[in-house]
Design a protein around this motif. Structure first.
Motif, PDB file in Angstrom:
ATOM      1  N   HIS A  37       0.811  -1.215   0.000  1.00 30.91           N
ATOM      2  CA  HIS A  37       0.000   0.000   0.000  1.00 30.91           C
ATOM      3  C   HIS A  37       0.844   1.264   0.000  1.00 30.91           C
ATOM      4  O   HIS A  37       0.521   2.237  -0.701  1.00 30.91           O
ATOM      5  CB  HIS A  37      -0.951  -0.021   1.188  1.00 30.91           C
ATOM      6  N   MET A  38       1.901   1.286   0.778  1.00 35.72           N
ATOM      7  CA  MET A  38       2.739   2.479   0.783  1.00 35.72           C
ATOM      8  C   MET A  38       3.431   2.664  -0.560  1.00 35.72           C
ATOM      9  O   MET A  38       3.611   3.804  -1.029  1.00 35.72           O
ATOM     10  CB  MET A  38       3.763   2.384   1.913  1.00 35.72           C
ATOM     11  N   VAL A  39       3.805   1.576  -1.196  1.00 42.16           N
ATOM     12  CA  VAL A  39       4.400   1.667  -2.534  1.00 42.16           C
ATOM     13  C   VAL A  39       3.418   2.322  -3.502  1.00 42.16           C
ATOM     14  O   VAL A  39       3.758   3.267  -4.229  1.00 42.16           O
ATOM     15  CB  VAL A  39       4.809   0.275  -3.039  1.00 42.16           C
ATOM     16  N   GLY A  40       2.176   1.842  -3.518  1.00 38.69           N
ATOM     17  CA  GLY A  40       1.181   2.432  -4.409  1.00 38.69           C
ATOM     18  C   GLY A  40       0.825   3.850  -4.025  1.00 38.69           C
ATOM     19  O   GLY A  40       0.658   4.719  -4.899  1.00 38.69           O
ATOM     20  N   LEU A  82       4.399   1.205  11.311  1.00 39.43           N
ATOM     21  CA  LEU A  82       4.810   1.638  12.645  1.00 39.43           C
ATOM     22  C   LEU A  82       3.979   0.959  13.730  1.00 39.43           C
ATOM     23  O   LEU A  82       4.505   0.529  14.770  1.00 39.43           O
ATOM     24  CB  LEU A  82       4.675   3.156  12.747  1.00 39.43           C
ATOM     25  N   ALA A  83       2.670   0.813  13.488  1.00 44.78           N
ATOM     26  CA  ALA A  83       1.779   0.194  14.479  1.00 44.78           C
ATOM     27  C   ALA A  83       2.108  -1.272  14.701  1.00 44.78           C
ATOM     28  O   ALA A  83       1.842  -1.823  15.775  1.00 44.78           O
ATOM     29  CB  ALA A  83       0.322   0.340  14.030  1.00 44.78           C
ATOM     30  N   ALA A  84       2.694  -1.936  13.701  1.00 48.02           N
ATOM     31  CA  ALA A  84       3.047  -3.346  13.850  1.00 48.02           C
ATOM     32  C   ALA A  84       4.061  -3.560  14.969  1.00 48.02           C
ATOM     33  O   ALA A  84       4.151  -4.656  15.533  1.00 48.02           O
ATOM     34  CB  ALA A  84       3.604  -3.893  12.533  1.00 48.02           C
ATOM     35  N   ALA A  90      13.233   1.665   9.183  1.00 52.79           N
ATOM     36  CA  ALA A  90      14.051   1.535   7.977  1.00 52.79           C
ATOM     37  C   ALA A  90      13.181   1.175   6.780  1.00 52.79           C
ATOM     38  O   ALA A  90      13.406   1.679   5.664  1.00 52.79           O
ATOM     39  CB  ALA A  90      15.133   0.483   8.194  1.00 52.79           C
ATOM     40  N   GLU A  91      12.182   0.316   6.988  1.00 53.76           N
ATOM     41  CA  GLU A  91      11.282  -0.043   5.887  1.00 53.76           C
ATOM     42  C   GLU A  91      10.521   1.184   5.382  1.00 53.76           C
ATOM     43  O   GLU A  91      10.400   1.400   4.169  1.00 53.76           O
ATOM     44  CB  GLU A  91      10.285  -1.112   6.341  1.00 53.76           C
ATOM     45  N   ILE A  92       9.991   1.994   6.307  1.00 49.06           N
ATOM     46  CA  ILE A  92       9.222   3.180   5.919  1.00 49.06           C
ATOM     47  C   ILE A  92      10.077   4.128   5.089  1.00 49.06           C
ATOM     48  O   ILE A  92       9.671   4.591   4.012  1.00 49.06           O
ATOM     49  CB  ILE A  92       8.666   3.887   7.165  1.00 49.06           C
ATOM     50  N   PHE A  93      11.286   4.439   5.571  1.00 47.45           N
ATOM     51  CA  PHE A  93      12.145   5.380   4.861  1.00 47.45           C
ATOM     52  C   PHE A  93      12.626   4.803   3.531  1.00 47.45           C
ATOM     53  O   PHE A  93      12.725   5.521   2.535  1.00 47.45           O
ATOM     54  CB  PHE A  93      13.335   5.769   5.741  1.00 47.45           C
TER      55      PHE A  93
END
Length: 609
Positions: free
Chosen positions: A288-291, A455-457, A500-503
């Motif tokens: 979802h963040m990719v899209g 982040l919530a995970a 790190a995944e988010i950034f």
């Protein structure tokens, strides 16, 4: 004779005692065997927990019948591999009955869940078409069809191989033409397999074929790839040329999305960044963040639709029924998206996890929708019932729970959905304030809420306090490889990995999308001309030239004028054949004065009283 009978009775008693003794021994051996099997299963689970970065995050390799050597049950030497053809040589044996059942259950589970995820494409199409103007409906649907079909070929050709085909062992790695693709990364030699679906079947010496689980995994993961690409189409709707978008769709499914998967679900650097690794159960960040980020970049580069911020009332959704129906279809398909990410249905543990995921998914969706609905009842936010906001709130809750759905309690799921709705609402208002034209709030729903879900995970993981962490281990904690106890400081390590995944996702998708969109814009291949936007893509580019047959003319303007109230003394028009006019009583008494509107379309008028 009496002595013989006594001796016989004694021997019978001795025989019964021996039989009972032997039965006790057999029962003891059976108990011991059961204990050994239980111990072996516990050791296997501990091994899986001790190396979560190497096993669980590799979503593309679910176990199942036909998997090259994966043991699902029973006892088997490590040097043998199961085969659907049985023991045709010394290194292969037949599947046990237990393995066959477990493998079949996993295949059925993932094929069904993959089909549900594919059904989400219908939901995306309905939501996007309903949110936009009806003069562009066919063009919106064309882009959705393109995402699925073009994405399928891209995923088959190179996407799956980049995502899950990396191997450090060249044995058995073959590609189109027979030679494996070899490359060096960080001083290590890797081999790529799976291009164009090669290697999914193994040729046996006698001409038979040995299947693998790659076909099952390819299908399930393909549905996720198509979803990531489709999200972008909503963010650039109603002003992007089809050919330019189709070019982007190819690169999204062949490069942008697969690299993110290879770094995470494919067992890449996010899974090994520390002893714990990242946690993104079903793809708040990976999908979802990719899209969502891609949609934001596309919307900024393409620019707003002609007149979007000058006449905002002209850009209202043309069909809320389509939006609501699409939202329900997406919600329904999300159970395949999240529950199917267990990747397995061979044991009771997987069943319990799927049920937990389904419960969390349902709660977060409901809370997200209600939160946005109530927010928009506040006078400063409109003060009216907003069905479109209700639908986007549901989707915001679903996106928010996608990453943590497998490691949080149901109460946490409610809070995650609530916060996700607040984040969606704030992001949506911010995007409009800075005059970025996102027709369906793709970034607010998928990008911002996707980051929140990752982040919530970690924040809501059901481990004890902020020390222990469950993550991919599900109902168990991540354990220390040496002591076997719950790993201390695992929570902090998981937090760093998920940040790190988010950034990484934000940076990678932004850079690659800019590299694609900017040249297309400068070459005139991305944004449609003003005349095309004003006339509508359907009218200019499509045949037939309209998606609907509208009474009074396709796309004709509608003006509404108030008609003064008719007084009681105003003579009534007589109805044909002397019948009683509508609105009057049979006794001929006068009806109260009423008011109405005059509706004009294409010069014709209709007065409603």
């Amino acid at each position: 004779q009496a002595n013989l009978e006594g001796e016989l009775a004694a021997r019978l008693a001795e025989l019964e005692r021996l039989l009972k003794s032997q039965q006790d021994i057999i029962n003891g051996q059976q108990r011991r065997l059961t204990e050994l099997e239980q111990h072996e299963q516990q050791q296997k689970q501990k091994e899986e927990v001790a190396a979560p970065r190497q096993q669980r995050p590799r979503r593309g390799f679910a176990a199942g019948a036909g998997g090259g050597g994966g043991v699902l049950g029973g006892r088997r030497l490590a040097t043998t591999s199961p085969s659907i053809h049985g023991a045709y040589d010394s290194s292969h044996v037949a599947y046990t009955d237990l393995e066959s059942v477990q493998g079949a259950m996993t295949h059925i589970w993932l094929l069904l869940c993959g089909a549900l995820v594919m059904l989400m494409q219908a939901g995306f199409a309905m939501v996007e078409a309903g949110c936009c103007r009806f003069k562009n409906v066919q063009n919106i649907l064309l882009k959705n069809l393109c995402d699925v079909c073009v994405g399928t070929l891209g995923w088959w050709a190179v996407g799956y191989a980049i995502s899950y085909g990396r191997s450090e062992d060249p044995s058995g790695v073959t590609n189109f033409g027979g030679d494996p693709v070899k490359f060096d990364l960080f001083g290590e030699t890797h081999y790529m397999k799976g291009f164009f679906g090669t290697g999914f079947l193994s040729d046996l010496p006698d001409g038979r074929e040995e299947p693998s689980t790659d076909m099952m995994n390819w299908f399930f993961q393909w549905a996720f790839c198509s979803a990531a690409s489709t999200i972008v189409s909503g963010g650039v709707a109603e002003r992007v040329n089809f050919m330019g978008y189709a070019f982007f769709s190819v690169l999204m499914t062949c490069v942008i999305y697969p690299v993110v998967v290879a770094s995470s679900w494919g067992g890449g650097w996010l899974a090994t960044v520390n002893e714990v690794g990242y946690m993104d159960f079903a793809g708040s960040g990976v999908v979802h963040m990719v899209g969502g980020v891609g949609a934001l970049v596309g919307a900024i580069v393409a620019g707003p639709r002609v007149g979007r911020f000058d006449r905002p009332e002209a850009f209202a959704p043309h069909s809320l029924p389509l939006v609501v129906l699409g939202t329900f279809i997406l919600w329904f398909g999300w159970y395949g998206f999240n529950c199917g990410s267990t990747l397995d249905m061979s044991g009771i543990g997987s069943a319990f996890m799927a049920a937990q995921v389904a419960m969390n998914t349902t709660l977060a969706a409901a809370v997200g929708g209600l939160t946005v609905f109530c927010l928009r009842l506040i006078p400063m936010m409109g003060g009216r019932y907003d069905i479109g906001g209700f639908c986007n709130g549901i989707l915001a809750g679903l996106v928010s729970i996608t990453a943590p759905c497998g490691n949080v309690a149901c109460g946490s799921a409610v809070l995650i959905g609530f916060v996700g709705a607040l984040i969606y609402q704030a992001t949506s208002m911010l995007i409009q304030r800075v005059r970025v034209d996102d027709p369906i709030d793709a970034f607010a729903v998928h990008g911002a809420c996707g980051a929140w879900g990752v982040l919530a995970a970690v924040l809501f993981d059901w481990g004890l306090g902020v020390d222990n962490f469950h993550g991919w281990s599900g109902f168990d904690c991540v354990r220390d490889e040496v002591t076997g106890a719950c790993m201390s400081s695992a929570w902090e390590k998981a937090l760093l990995a998920n940040l790190a995944e988010i950034f990484f996702v934000a940076a990678w998708v932004t850079i690659t999308c800019l590299i694609i969109f900017l040249p297309l814009r400068f070459l005139g291949l991305l944004r449609a001309s003003d005349s095309v936007q004003l006339s509508g893509f359907d009218e200019v580019k499509h045949s037939p030239s309209k998606a609907y047959t509208m009474e009074g003319g396709y796309g004709a303007p509608i003006s509404v004028q108030h008609v003064p109230a008719r007084s009681a003394e105003t003579p009534r028009p007589t109805s044909p054949a002397g019948s009683t006019p509508k609105g009057s009583s049979a006794g001929g008494s006068e009806a109260p004065a009423v008011s109405g509107v005059s509706i004009t379309r294409d010069g014709s008028s209709l007065q409603r009283i």
